[in-house]
Design an enzyme around this catalytic site. Structure first.
Site, PDB file in Angstrom:
ATOM      1  N   ILE A   1      45.128  63.644  27.483  1.00 43.67           N
ATOM      2  CA  ILE A   1      44.288  64.565  28.258  1.00 43.67           C
ATOM      3  C   ILE A   1      45.045  65.171  29.431  1.00 43.67           C
ATOM      4  CG2 ILE A   1      42.127  63.463  27.580  1.00 43.67           C
ATOM      5  CD1 ILE A   1      42.031  62.342  30.488  1.00 43.67           C
TER       6      ILE A   1
ATOM      7  N   PHE B   1      25.970  51.002  33.723  1.00 40.98           N
ATOM      8  CA  PHE B   1      25.968  49.567  34.002  1.00 40.98           C
ATOM      9  C   PHE B   1      26.690  48.898  32.820  1.00 40.98           C
ATOM     10  CE2 PHE B   1      24.006  48.985  38.120  1.00 40.98           C
ATOM     11  CZ  PHE B   1      23.882  50.310  38.437  1.00 40.98           C
ATOM     12  N   ASN B   2      26.284  47.761  32.308  1.00 43.08           N
ATOM     13  CA  ASN B   2      27.109  47.086  31.291  1.00 43.08           C
ATOM     14  C   ASN B   2      26.790  47.586  29.885  1.00 43.08           C
ATOM     15  OD1 ASN B   2      27.310  45.408  33.713  1.00 43.08           O
ATOM     16  ND2 ASN B   2      28.383  43.970  32.400  1.00 43.08           N
TER      17      ASN B   2
ATOM     18  N   TYR C   1      41.092  53.807  31.173  1.00 42.26           N
ATOM     19  CA  TYR C   1      41.334  52.368  31.092  1.00 42.26           C
ATOM     20  C   TYR C   1      40.226  51.687  31.887  1.00 42.26           C
ATOM     21  CZ  TYR C   1      46.064  53.559  29.488  1.00 42.26           C
ATOM     22  OH  TYR C   1      47.146  54.049  28.804  1.00 42.26           O
TER      23      TYR C   1
ATOM     24  N   TYR D   1      39.913  50.030  39.606  1.00 40.44           N
ATOM     25  CA  TYR D   1      39.203  50.709  38.519  1.00 40.44           C
ATOM     26  C   TYR D   1      38.028  51.531  39.085  1.00 40.44           C
ATOM     27  CZ  TYR D   1      35.802  51.354  34.811  1.00 40.44           C
ATOM     28  OH  TYR D   1      34.860  51.900  33.971  1.00 40.44           O
TER      29      TYR D   1
ATOM     30  N   ASP E   1      33.692  39.374  41.011  1.00 43.65           N
ATOM     31  CA  ASP E   1      32.385  39.504  40.356  1.00 43.65           C
ATOM     32  C   ASP E   1      31.250  39.463  41.388  1.00 43.65           C
ATOM     33  OD1 ASP E   1      32.905  39.828  37.678  1.00 43.65           O
ATOM     34  OD2 ASP E   1      32.795  37.696  37.184  1.00 43.65           O
TER      35      ASP E   1
ATOM     36  N   LEU F   1      31.465  39.970  27.870  1.00 37.13           N
ATOM     37  CA  LEU F   1      30.716  38.744  27.612  1.00 37.13           C
ATOM     38  C   LEU F   1      30.148  38.666  26.192  1.00 37.13           C
ATOM     39  CD1 LEU F   1      29.559  36.098  28.746  1.00 37.13           C
ATOM     40  CD2 LEU F   1      27.565  37.401  29.510  1.00 37.13           C
TER      41      LEU F   1
ATOM     42  N   ALA G   1      37.695  59.024  28.261  1.00 38.56           N
ATOM     43  CA  ALA G   1      39.049  58.470  28.094  1.00 38.56           C
ATOM     44  C   ALA G   1      39.523  57.811  29.384  1.00 38.56           C
ATOM     45  CB  ALA G   1      40.014  59.589  27.698  1.00 38.56           C
TER      46      ALA G   1
ATOM     47  N   ILE H   1      31.707  30.033  31.306  1.00 34.29           N
ATOM     48  CA  ILE H   1      30.723  30.657  32.203  1.00 34.29           C
ATOM     49  C   ILE H   1      31.372  30.739  33.579  1.00 34.29           C
ATOM     50  CG2 ILE H   1      28.438  30.469  33.237  1.00 34.29           C
ATOM     51  CD1 ILE H   1      27.538  28.881  30.796  1.00 34.29           C
TER      52      ILE H   1
HETATM   53  N1  UDP Z   1      31.495  36.449  31.962  1.00 32.02           N
HETATM   54  C1  UDP Z   1      31.582  35.089  31.730  1.00 32.02           C
HETATM   55  N2  UDP Z   1      32.489  34.659  30.806  1.00 32.02           N
HETATM   56  C2  UDP Z   1      33.306  35.486  30.103  1.00 32.02           C
HETATM   57  C3  UDP Z   1      33.201  36.888  30.343  1.00 32.02           C
HETATM   58  C4  UDP Z   1      32.287  37.330  31.289  1.00 32.02           C
HETATM   59  O1  UDP Z   1      30.864  34.281  32.346  1.00 32.02           O
HETATM   60  O2  UDP Z   1      34.111  35.008  29.306  1.00 32.02           O
HETATM   61  C5  UDP Z   1      30.512  36.949  32.946  1.00 32.02           C
HETATM   62  C6  UDP Z   1      31.132  37.738  34.090  1.00 32.02           C
HETATM   63  O3  UDP Z   1      31.489  36.877  35.144  1.00 32.02           O
HETATM   64  C7  UDP Z   1      29.977  38.688  34.460  1.00 32.02           C
HETATM   65  C8  UDP Z   1      29.247  38.888  33.137  1.00 32.02           C
HETATM   66  O4  UDP Z   1      29.667  37.846  32.278  1.00 32.02           O
HETATM   67  O5  UDP Z   1      29.103  38.034  35.343  1.00 32.02           O
HETATM   68  C9  UDP Z   1      29.592  40.218  32.478  1.00 32.02           C
HETATM   69  O6  UDP Z   1      31.009  40.346  32.406  1.00 32.02           O
HETATM   70  P1  UDP Z   1      31.719  41.482  31.587  1.00 32.02           P
HETATM   71  O7  UDP Z   1      33.191  41.210  31.698  1.00 32.02           O
HETATM   72  O8  UDP Z   1      31.125  41.563  30.225  1.00 32.02           O
HETATM   73  O9  UDP Z   1      31.326  42.810  32.339  1.00 32.02           O
HETATM   74  P2  UDP Z   1      31.474  43.231  33.884  1.00 32.02           P
HETATM   75  O10 UDP Z   1      30.143  42.911  34.524  1.00 32.02           O
HETATM   76  O11 UDP Z   1      32.613  42.470  34.461  1.00 32.02           O
HETATM   77  O12 UDP Z   1      31.725  44.696  33.819  1.00 32.02           O
END
Ligand code: UDP
Length: 328
Positions: free
Chosen positions: A52, A168-169, A76, A140, A284, A189, A74, A206
Site C-alpha cells: 500500500i 473492540f475484540n 500489523y 500499535y 492488559d 484468546l 492492512a 489465563i
Molecule cells: N488472554 C489470556 N490468555 C491467552 C491469550 C489472551 O488470558 O493465552 C487474555 C488477555 O489477557 C485478554 C483477553 O484474553 O484479557 C483477550 O486477549 P486477546 O489477545 O485475544 O485480545 P486483546 O484484548 O489483547 O486485543
C-alpha cells in the site's frame, strides 16, 4: 460501488469482502500476503499482491479498477511486537497509510474507511464512548491514533470523507465456516482456547486472576467479524458528504471475562479446557467494552451476535473444519 479493500485477504478484510459482494458491490483486493491468505478471497474477486506504500502501484490499481471507495484493513496488529519493534509499526501502519492516502487523492478517490481500534483509548473506565480521551499505552494503538489525527486534518483540506471504526475484540467466523481467523503466530484468546480444548496445545494460560472484575479475569468486548463488516457498508451513505469525519466504536457492549470465554468454548465444543493461572500480561487493561450507541443510531448498525456463545459457535465451525487454518 467499486471498493478497494486493502488487507482484504486478512481476517476482518476477507469477511468484509464477502459481505460487500453479497450486498451487490464490486470488491477489489490488495494484499501484500504477509499475513493474508489467498484462499480467504473467492477466486472471482480480483486480488493484487502489492504494497500500500507503493504509490505508483496503488495509483495504477485505483485508476484501472475505477475505485470509488477504499477500505483499509492492512496493518500489523501484534501489540507485544509493536513494543519491541515500534518502527516496524510506525512505517507499516502509519507511513504506508499516508502514501495510500496520497495515491487516492492523486486519483480523485475521496472516500475512505479506516480500521482503527479500541487500543487507541488505552487504560480508561468503560463503557467507552467515542469522546473518551485517547491515550494509547502501546505503539500499535499509537500508530492507529496517528492515522486518525492525520485523517482529521486531511478531510477538510481535500474534501476527503472518512469513517474510522474503533474495533473492540474481533471474533467469530463466517456463518458457513468457510473463512475465519488464521494468524501466525496466534495470540488471540478464542483460537488458543480451541487449541487447548483439542489438545493441540497443553492448556490455556489465563493471564491474571486478580483483576478488580467479578471473576478476577480481564473483561473484553468480543464482537463478531460479520457484525464489524456490516458497519463498513452501512456507512457508505454518510461518506457522500465531502469532508465527513466520522468515528465509531464497534462493540457489542457486553463485557465477557476470560473465564466466560473458556466456559463458552467448553459448552460449544463439549470438551474440557485445561487451564493454568498465570500472572497478568503486561499492558492488559482490566476491562474494555464499548458503548456503540453512536453507530447504532447514526448508521442503523445492528449487532446480530450480542453474546459470546453464538460468536464461539461460528468460530468453532471454522476451527473444526480447518484445524490448521487455511493450510488445512
Ligand atoms: N488472554 C489470556 N490468555 C491467552 C491469550 C489472551 O488470558 O493465552 C487474555 C488477555 O489477557 C485478554 C483477553 O484474553 O484479557 C483477550 O486477549 P486477546 O489477545 O485475544 O485480545 P486483546 O484484548 O489483547 O486485543
Amino acid at each position: 460501488m467499486n471498493v478497494l479493500v486493502v488487507g482484504g485477504a486478512g481476517y476482518i478484510g476477507s469477511h468484509c469482502v464477502r459481505q460487500l459482494a453479497q450486498a451487490g458491490h464490486r470488491p477489489v483486493v490488495v494484499d501484500n500476503m504477509v499475513y493474508g491468505h489467498r484462499a480467504a478471497v473467492a477466486p472471482e474477486i480480483p486480488l493484487y499482491d502489492a504494497q500500500i506504500g507503493d504509490e505508483s502501484a496503488m495509483r495504477a490499481i485505483l485508476e484501472s479498477e475505477k475505485i470509488e471507495v477504499v477500505m483499509h484493513f492492512a496493518a500489523y496488529a501484534y501489540v507485544g511486537e509493536s513494543v519491541s519493534d515500534p518502527l516496524k509499526y510506525y512505517f507499516n501502519n502509519s507511513v504506508a497509510t499516508y502514501h495510500l492516502l496520497r495515491a487516492m487523492l492523486d486519483c480523485g478517490v475521496k472516500k475512505f474507511v479506516f480500521s482503527s481500534t479500541c487500543a487507541t483509548y488505552g487504560d480508561v473506565e468503560p463503557p467507552i464512548v467515542e469522546e473518551t480521551p485517547q491515550n494509547p499505552i502501546n505503539p500499535y494503538g499509537q500508530t492507529k491514533l496517528d492515522v486518525e489525527h492525520a485523517l482529521r486534518n486531511i478531510a477538510p483540506a481535500h474534501g476527503l470523507s472518512f469513517a474510522a471504526f474503533r474495533y473492540f475484540n474481533a471474533a467469530g467466523a463466517a456463518e458457513d465456516g468457510s473463512i475465519g481467523e488464521d494468524h501466525n503466530p496466534e495470540t488471540h484468546l478464542i483460537p488458543l482456547v480451541f487449541d487447548a480444548a483439542t489438545s493441540k496445545r497443553e492448556n490455556i494460560q489465563i493471564f491474571g486472576t486478580d483483576y478488580p472484575t467479578p471473576d478476577g479475569t480481564c473483561l473484553r468486548d468480543y464482537v463478531h467479524v460479520d457484525d464489524l463488516s456490516r458497519a463498513h457498508i452501512a456507512v457508505f451513505e454518510q461518506l457522500n458528504q465531502p469532508g465527513a469525519a466520522l468515528f465509531y466504536n464497534l462493540g457489542t457492549g457486553t463485557p465477557t471475562s476470560v473465564r466466560e470465554v473458556i466456559a463458552a468454548v467448553e459448552q460449544v465444543t463439549g470438551m474440557k479446557v485445561p487451564t493454568v493461572e498465570k500472572p497478568r500480561r503486561a499492558g492488559d487493561p482490566p476491562a474494555l467494552y464499548a458503548d456503540a450507541t453512536k453507530a447504532k443510531t447514526e448508521l442503523g448498525w445492528k449487532v446480530q451476535y450480542p453474546t459470546i456463545g453464538p460468536i464461539v459457535e461460528t468460530a468453532w465451525k471454522w476451527h473444526k473444519s480447518h484445524p490448521n487454518g487455511y493450510g488445512s
